[in-house]
Enzyme design. Structure first.
Site, PDB file in Angstrom:
ATOM      1  N   LYS A 177       0.834  -1.202   0.000  1.00  0.00           N
ATOM      2  CA  LYS A 177       0.000   0.000   0.000  1.00  0.00           C
ATOM      3  C   LYS A 177       0.870   1.254   0.000  1.00  0.00           C
ATOM      4  O   LYS A 177       0.661   2.180  -0.797  1.00  0.00           O
ATOM      5  CB  LYS A 177      -0.913  -0.030   1.230  1.00  0.00           C
ATOM      6  CG  LYS A 177      -1.932   1.072   1.225  1.00  0.00           C
ATOM      7  CD  LYS A 177      -2.868   0.965   2.423  1.00  0.00           C
ATOM      8  CE  LYS A 177      -3.888  -0.143   2.221  1.00  0.00           C
ATOM      9  NZ  LYS A 177      -4.667  -0.442   3.418  1.00  0.00           N
ATOM     10  N   MET A 192      -5.361  -7.421   8.595  1.00  0.00           N
ATOM     11  CA  MET A 192      -4.766  -6.591   9.634  1.00  0.00           C
ATOM     12  C   MET A 192      -5.601  -5.340   9.854  1.00  0.00           C
ATOM     13  O   MET A 192      -6.699  -5.231   9.350  1.00  0.00           O
ATOM     14  CB  MET A 192      -3.327  -6.310   9.287  1.00  0.00           C
ATOM     15  CG  MET A 192      -2.497  -7.577   9.454  1.00  0.00           C
ATOM     16  SD  MET A 192      -0.793  -7.317   9.080  1.00  0.00           S
ATOM     17  CE  MET A 192      -0.902  -6.654   7.465  1.00  0.00           C
ATOM     18  N   ARG A 242      -3.262  -1.204  -6.502  1.00  0.00           N
ATOM     19  CA  ARG A 242      -2.293  -2.298  -6.557  1.00  0.00           C
ATOM     20  C   ARG A 242      -2.620  -3.135  -7.777  1.00  0.00           C
ATOM     21  O   ARG A 242      -3.735  -3.054  -8.316  1.00  0.00           O
ATOM     22  CB  ARG A 242      -2.364  -3.155  -5.298  1.00  0.00           C
ATOM     23  CG  ARG A 242      -3.678  -3.848  -5.189  1.00  0.00           C
ATOM     24  CD  ARG A 242      -3.831  -4.603  -3.896  1.00  0.00           C
ATOM     25  NE  ARG A 242      -5.253  -4.915  -3.782  1.00  0.00           N
ATOM     26  CZ  ARG A 242      -5.853  -5.349  -2.710  1.00  0.00           C
ATOM     27  NH1 ARG A 242      -5.175  -5.526  -1.607  1.00  0.00           N
ATOM     28  NH2 ARG A 242      -7.130  -5.623  -2.706  1.00  0.00           N
ATOM     29  N   HIS A 299     -14.989  -9.241   1.451  1.00  0.00           N
ATOM     30  CA  HIS A 299     -13.998 -10.109   2.082  1.00  0.00           C
ATOM     31  C   HIS A 299     -14.079 -11.530   1.533  1.00  0.00           C
ATOM     32  O   HIS A 299     -13.077 -12.129   1.147  1.00  0.00           O
ATOM     33  CB  HIS A 299     -14.222 -10.105   3.601  1.00  0.00           C
ATOM     34  CG  HIS A 299     -13.327 -11.041   4.345  1.00  0.00           C
ATOM     35  ND1 HIS A 299     -13.699 -12.335   4.647  1.00  0.00           N
ATOM     36  CD2 HIS A 299     -12.063 -10.891   4.802  1.00  0.00           C
ATOM     37  CE1 HIS A 299     -12.708 -12.929   5.290  1.00  0.00           C
ATOM     38  NE2 HIS A 299     -11.703 -12.076   5.402  1.00  0.00           N
ATOM     39  N   ARG A 308       5.376 -48.236 -14.463  1.00  0.00           N
ATOM     40  CA  ARG A 308       5.577 -49.126 -13.311  1.00  0.00           C
ATOM     41  C   ARG A 308       5.038 -50.506 -13.688  1.00  0.00           C
ATOM     42  O   ARG A 308       3.821 -50.685 -13.782  1.00  0.00           O
ATOM     43  CB  ARG A 308       4.835 -48.606 -12.088  1.00  0.00           C
ATOM     44  CG  ARG A 308       5.401 -47.313 -11.497  1.00  0.00           C
ATOM     45  CD  ARG A 308       4.564 -46.899 -10.289  1.00  0.00           C
ATOM     46  NE  ARG A 308       5.199 -45.893  -9.470  1.00  0.00           N
ATOM     47  CZ  ARG A 308       4.885 -44.593  -9.486  1.00  0.00           C
ATOM     48  NH1 ARG A 308       3.955 -44.158 -10.295  1.00  0.00           N
ATOM     49  NH2 ARG A 308       5.507 -43.752  -8.679  1.00  0.00           N
ATOM     50  N   GLU A 317      17.314 -43.241  -6.447  1.00  0.00           N
ATOM     51  CA  GLU A 317      16.274 -43.044  -5.427  1.00  0.00           C
ATOM     52  C   GLU A 317      16.733 -43.491  -4.051  1.00  0.00           C
ATOM     53  O   GLU A 317      15.982 -43.432  -3.088  1.00  0.00           O
ATOM     54  CB  GLU A 317      14.973 -43.734  -5.834  1.00  0.00           C
ATOM     55  CG  GLU A 317      15.126 -45.203  -6.189  1.00  0.00           C
ATOM     56  CD  GLU A 317      13.822 -45.862  -6.649  1.00  0.00           C
ATOM     57  OE1 GLU A 317      12.745 -45.291  -6.424  1.00  0.00           O
ATOM     58  OE2 GLU A 317      13.894 -46.958  -7.217  1.00  0.00           O
ATOM     59  N   GLY A 337      14.124 -40.838  -8.622  1.00  0.00           N
ATOM     60  CA  GLY A 337      12.893 -41.286  -7.962  1.00  0.00           C
ATOM     61  C   GLY A 337      12.767 -40.479  -6.687  1.00  0.00           C
ATOM     62  O   GLY A 337      13.192 -40.900  -5.610  1.00  0.00           O
ATOM     63  N   ASN A 352      10.338 -39.738  -4.869  1.00  0.00           N
ATOM     64  CA  ASN A 352       9.489 -40.228  -3.769  1.00  0.00           C
ATOM     65  C   ASN A 352      10.342 -41.021  -2.791  1.00  0.00           C
ATOM     66  O   ASN A 352      10.359 -40.754  -1.587  1.00  0.00           O
ATOM     67  CB  ASN A 352       8.374 -41.143  -4.298  1.00  0.00           C
ATOM     68  CG  ASN A 352       7.514 -40.463  -5.343  1.00  0.00           C
ATOM     69  OD1 ASN A 352       7.392 -39.255  -5.336  1.00  0.00           O
ATOM     70  ND2 ASN A 352       6.941 -41.259  -6.233  1.00  0.00           N
ATOM     71  N   ASP A 353      11.060 -41.986  -3.310  1.00  0.00           N
ATOM     72  CA  ASP A 353      11.925 -42.770  -2.425  1.00  0.00           C
ATOM     73  C   ASP A 353      13.094 -41.943  -1.906  1.00  0.00           C
ATOM     74  O   ASP A 353      13.512 -42.109  -0.758  1.00  0.00           O
ATOM     75  CB  ASP A 353      12.447 -44.017  -3.156  1.00  0.00           C
ATOM     76  CG  ASP A 353      11.518 -45.206  -2.940  1.00  0.00           C
ATOM     77  OD1 ASP A 353      11.243 -45.535  -1.785  1.00  0.00           O
ATOM     78  OD2 ASP A 353      11.048 -45.774  -3.953  1.00  0.00           O
TER      79      ASP A 353
HETATM   80  C1  PEP Z   1      10.087 -42.782  -6.750  1.00  0.00           C
HETATM   81  O1  PEP Z   1      10.537 -43.393  -5.788  1.00  0.00           O
HETATM   82  O2  PEP Z   1      10.156 -41.547  -6.861  1.00  0.00           O
HETATM   83  C2  PEP Z   1       9.394 -43.509  -7.823  1.00  0.00           C
HETATM   84  C3  PEP Z   1       9.013 -42.881  -8.907  1.00  0.00           C
HETATM   85  O3  PEP Z   1       9.123 -44.795  -7.587  1.00  0.00           O
HETATM   86  P1  PEP Z   1       7.883 -45.308  -6.739  1.00  0.00           P
HETATM   87  O4  PEP Z   1       7.035 -44.125  -6.410  1.00  0.00           O
HETATM   88  O5  PEP Z   1       7.183 -46.291  -7.600  1.00  0.00           O
HETATM   89  O6  PEP Z   1       8.565 -45.918  -5.574  1.00  0.00           O
HETATM   90 MG    MG Z   2      10.701 -45.518  -5.917  1.00  0.00          MG
END
Ligand code: PEP
Ligand code: MG
Length: 897
Positions: free
Chosen positions: A26, A106, A340, A456, A577, A762, A783, A785-786
């Site tokens: 502001k 605020m 703004r 709001h 997969r 991974e 990978g 995720n792992d």
């Molecule tokens: C991972 O681990 O990122 C992956 C792609 O394998 P998954 O999720 O199947 O373990």
């Molecule tokens: Mg994996």
């Protein structure tokens, strides 16, 4: 935190829009408008750094008081009036303003400087308008009491209601000067009763206390909650703007309003806004009284209207974007109180960006900067199917788009409670205020009886991507039901609200896919002019595709998913997969494989699986003809393909009890017991399985290669890539690679098919020894995720439900590391692996196939690290394409907006 000699106060003539961090949005924009020569009331801004110092120490930093005194003196001499002067007072507003807009979060205190004496001076100033002066004074005591001294707001509003009832008045405007003077006395008593002291009469004391309350409001519960939701850092603090008051409540030739230079809901060109005659400050934003459309100001006050339009055009040209504006007209004189770059819906963001390119105001790069993957994702939500002829209940203003269906609830706590129990709810309120925030977050959608696009509810809902309909016609709300045109809807009844059209329907209305999805599917052409949104998305996506360095692949296990992802722009499969191919009617074959007592039995089972797997790959490669397809060899522990231990144990026990034959189940039970693992995610899976179960990987490699050779024979162009999961040491990969190469060489023969062999990264050890692993890999696919699971030691199946909420609450992380890549930790592993892998093998192909591949923030990180591609679920492919484009735009935003 606060340095000796630091400048804490900036006159509006000293700042500019580039100083948002210091002056708040502001303050920076008020300064910018002042520099542009627009009619802005005089004032000054106390910096966010002063707020930070105050919050850290509980005290104002040294020198601040003196700076404020000298700026106040300058303001007084500019205005020719002294703050709170008994005969001709200067009044000021004290407004919060952080670097990021936090609508309604605020505090603001208006009319600072009024007291028992200057109220008479104000009346004289207003041409003897006593009513106005006493109304201003009662507003000050009310706002100051609530904001600065925590007096419960209802005590004031109840007293006001009583005064109105006593008068038989429906509107504040029906109270006269004497009524308001009596109300001031009443408010002062309420103030004294709650605070233990009288309302402060010293104007400078009022100013100091109001300013400190604004500082403290940074840490109000609702502000903290809003910041967490919007991921705004907690330590920025707010600036405070002290501005000479101008009055919109001086009579019918005064008023206050809010305006947008384009429609922030749809993005359509044209002026939009609301105006409230004879009203002050926050009345419009709070949605308390019904406003009139801005257009009607033209007939009320043509001169101000024309001036406003000229200023709006000037602002849009200056900011090169949609601007939202607050203004006040004081006795026919227009004042700009705020501007703004305005918030907007996802659809409006795309449309406005494309329009501005068309108008030659911004470049395509800039347009790409101004939209986001999160917005694109919102546009891919389905809409209501009106062919189902739903029962229309009412219509309001479509304030934030989307199609929300849920049970009606009338309070925020109830919304939170039902949502926690897994219900979808629509929060129905007369109007929302910041106390409703938790309920708005929990709800699918919000429906209000009052207020417009700038209320709001509308502003907050748009910001969080919640569906919202405001100001619904004839909506009468009671504690546990609402009625509309004679129809009653009780708490718990289901309604559907359309945040695009503003329509509200009874029951759950079926939904249909979005136009944007139809465009991606290829069933709606971008040339269809009546769909300007699709045209805008097409233009911006095309630019993203032309700009990005990252390729975008998809994670797909079936030909259908692969084909859909390809329509959405996927340039191959980054992860198939294969374990999904072991389920269904193939389970029995997998059981035979697992239970095989002899090598002969095992190879029979594998031989039976081979043609089935090959057929799967034929379909997949066909769908992705000409593009790379990364097939991951089987990853999960084999017991996942067997019945559960508990179930089998019960079956066997029951059969034994009944004297029935249970030999087969008993054999299975033994196998399951043998394979049982305490930590299966860290157990016998991935490459370890391939090394322990002879022939398993070989069968898959043969199926992949034979499928490719078959398609090449049909004249197609398959590009198989075999990926080995869970490798932690180069030796593992070398052994599997050797086996693969033999089979590939034998099957490929002279078919011309080229098969790459690579690995997932991974396991943290793989990342840290990537230089060695690269010797045996044609490609790496992260990978994540792992890598996140093992990097943090978080079981991904357990932690999100178990304790992540607490970690988020404690701020240990701002977002789950399974959602968005943890740059410093897991990201560092990726950087190391990418650098060390490429050092050994410069042509090493690098990609990512964890969930993060479709997360906007993470895509930017993968671009920075120099990966070749990201891979994500089909639906997120367009989002990844857009974000990859945004990540690749070089140079700074050409305008610090
Ligand atoms: C991972 O681990 O990122 C992956 C792609 O394998 P998954 O999720 O199947 O373990
Ligand atoms: Mg994996």
């Amino acid at each position: 935190m606060g340095n000796a000699g630091e400048k804490y106060v900036y006159d509006f003539s000293e700042g500019h829009k580039g100083l948002k961090e210091l002056l708040g949005g502001k303050g920076a924009n008020l300064a910018e408008m002042t520099r542009m020569g627009l009619p802005v009331p005089a004032g000054f801004t106390v910096t966010t750094r002063a707020c930070q110092a105050y919050l850290a120490t509980g005290d104002n930093p040294a020198g601040l008081a003196e700076e404020i005194d000298s700026h106040l003196a300058a303001l007084e001499s500019a205005m020719g009036r002294r703050l709170g002067d008994a005969s001709d007072p200067l009044l000021v507003s004290v407004r919060s303003g952080a670097a990021f807009s936090m609508p309604g979060m605020m505090e603001t205190v208006l009319n600072v400087g009024l007291n028992d004496e200057s109220v008479a001076g104000l009346a004289a100033q207003a041409g003897g308008n006593e009513r106005f002066a006493w109304d201003s004074y009662r507003r000050l005591i009310q706002m100051f009491g609530k904001t600065v001294c925590d007096v419960p707001g209802e005590e004031f509003s109840n007293a006001l209601e009583e005064a109105k009832t006593a008068r038989g008045a429906t509107d504040d405007l029906h109270l006269d000067a004497a009524d308001l003077q009596a109300l001031v006395d009443r408010f002062k008593r309420i103030f004294a009763k709650n605070t233990g002291h009288d309302f402060p009469q010293d104007p400078k004391e009022q100013l100091r206390l109001a300013m400190e309350a604004v500082f403290r409001s940074w840490n109000a519960e609702r502000a903290v909650l809003y910041r967490r939701q919007e991921r705004i850092p907690a330590d920025l603090g707010t600036a405070v703007n002290v501005v000479a008051m101008v009055f919109g409540n001086l009579g019918p030739d005064s008023g206050t309003g809010v305006a947008f230079t384009r429609d922030p809901a749809s993005g359509a060109q044209g002026i939009y806004g609301d105006y409230l005659q004879n009203a002050q400050g926050e009345d419009v934003v709070a949605g308390i009284r019904n406003t009139i459309p801005l257009d009607e100001l033209r007939t009320l006050d043509r001169r101000s209207y024309d001036e406003l339009l000229t200023i709006m055009a000037k602002l849009e040209g200056h900011y090169r974007d949609l601007c939202d504006i607050e203004f006040t007209i004081e006795r026919g004189k227009l004042w700009m109180l705020q501007t703004r770059v305005g918030k907007r819906t996802a659809g409006a963001a795309f449309r406005i960006a494309a329009q501005l390119v068309g108008e030659g105001m911004i470049s395509l790069d800039e347009a790409l900067r101004r939209v986001s993957g999160a917005q694109l994702a919102q546009l891919m939500f389905p809409r209501f199917d009106l062919a189902a002829d739903p029962v229309a209940l009412t219509k309001g203003i479509g304030a934030s788009p989307g199609a929300a269906v849920g049970k009606v609830v009338f309070s925020a706590p109830r919304a939170v409670e039902l949502a926690a129990a897994g219900e979808q709810v629509i929060l129905v309120r007369r109007e929302t205020n910041p106390e409703d925030l938790a309920g708005m977050i929990a709800a699918q959608g919000i429906l209000t009886a009052r207020g417009g696009k700038t209320s709001h509810a509308a502003v907050v809902a748009r910001g969080m991507g919640r569906t919202c309909v405001c100001g619904a016609d004839q909506l009468e709300i009671a504690a546990d039901r609402f009625t509309v045109a004679g129809r009653t809807v009780n708490e718990g009844d289901v309604i559907s609200i359309d945040g695009t059209t503003g329509c509200v329907y009874l029951d759950a209305v079926p939904v249909r896919p979005s136009e944007v999805v139809q465009y991606f599917e290829g069933t709606l052409s971008s040339a269809e002019a009546e769909v300007p949104l699709v045209d805008a998305v097409h233009k911006i996506m095309s630019h993203a595709d032309a700009t990005r360095d990252l390729a975008v692949r998809t994670n797909a296990d079936t030909a259908d998913d692969a084909a859909r992802a390809r329509r959405f722009g996927a340039e191959g499969i980054g992860l198939c997969r294969t374990e999904h191919m072991f389920l269904g009617d193939r389970r029995e074959l997998v059981e035979r494989l697992i239970l095989a007592a002899t090598p002969g039995e095992r190879s029979d089972a594998l031989a039976a699986l081979l043609p089935l797997q090959r057929a799967d790959f034929v379909d997949l490669f066909r769908a992705m003809d000409g593009l790379p397809v990364t097939v991951r060899l089987i990853d999960p522990p084999l017991h996942e393909f067997l019945p559960s231990l508990e179930e089998l144990a019960v079956n066997v026990a029951v059969a034994r009890e009944r004297g029935e034959d249970h030999a087969e189940d008993a054999e299975l039970l033994d196998a399951v017991r043998r394979m049982h693992e305490q930590n299966p995610m860290l157990g016998l899976r991935g490459v370890r399985l391939g090394l322990v179960i002879p022939g398993l990987f070989a069968m898959q490699v043969r199926a992949i290669t034979e499928a490719a050779v078959q398609l090449a024979g049909e004249g197609l162009d398959p590009h198989p890539e075999i990926m080995v999961p869970l490798v932690g040491a180069v030796q593992e990969l070398e052994m599997v690679r050797q086996e693969c190469e033999q089979i590939v060489a034998e099957v490929v023969a002279d078919s011309g098919v080229n098969v790459l062999i690579g690995t997932m990264i991974e396991v943290p050890r793989a990342a840290l020894t990537a230089g060695q692993i690269a010797e045996a890999a044609d490609f790496f696919s992260f990978g994540t995720n792992d890598l996140t699971q093992m990097g943090w030691g978080f079981s991904r199946d357990d932690v999100e439900g178990a304790f992540f909420w607490r970690y988020l609450e404690l701020g240990i992380f701002g977002i789950s590391p399974f959602e968005s890549i943890d740059r410093e930790g897991v990201g560092r592993l990726i950087r190391i692996a990418a650098e060390e892998g490429r050092a050994v093998r410069p042509e090493l192909k690098l990609g990512v196939c964890g969930e993060h591949g479709g997360d906007p923030e993470s895509v930017h990180f993968f671009h920075e690290v120099g990966l070749d591609y990201v891979s994500c679920s089909p639906f997120r492919v367009p989002v990844a394409r857009l974000e990859a484009g945004r990540a690749a735009i070089t140079g700074e935003d050409s305008d610090s907006r």
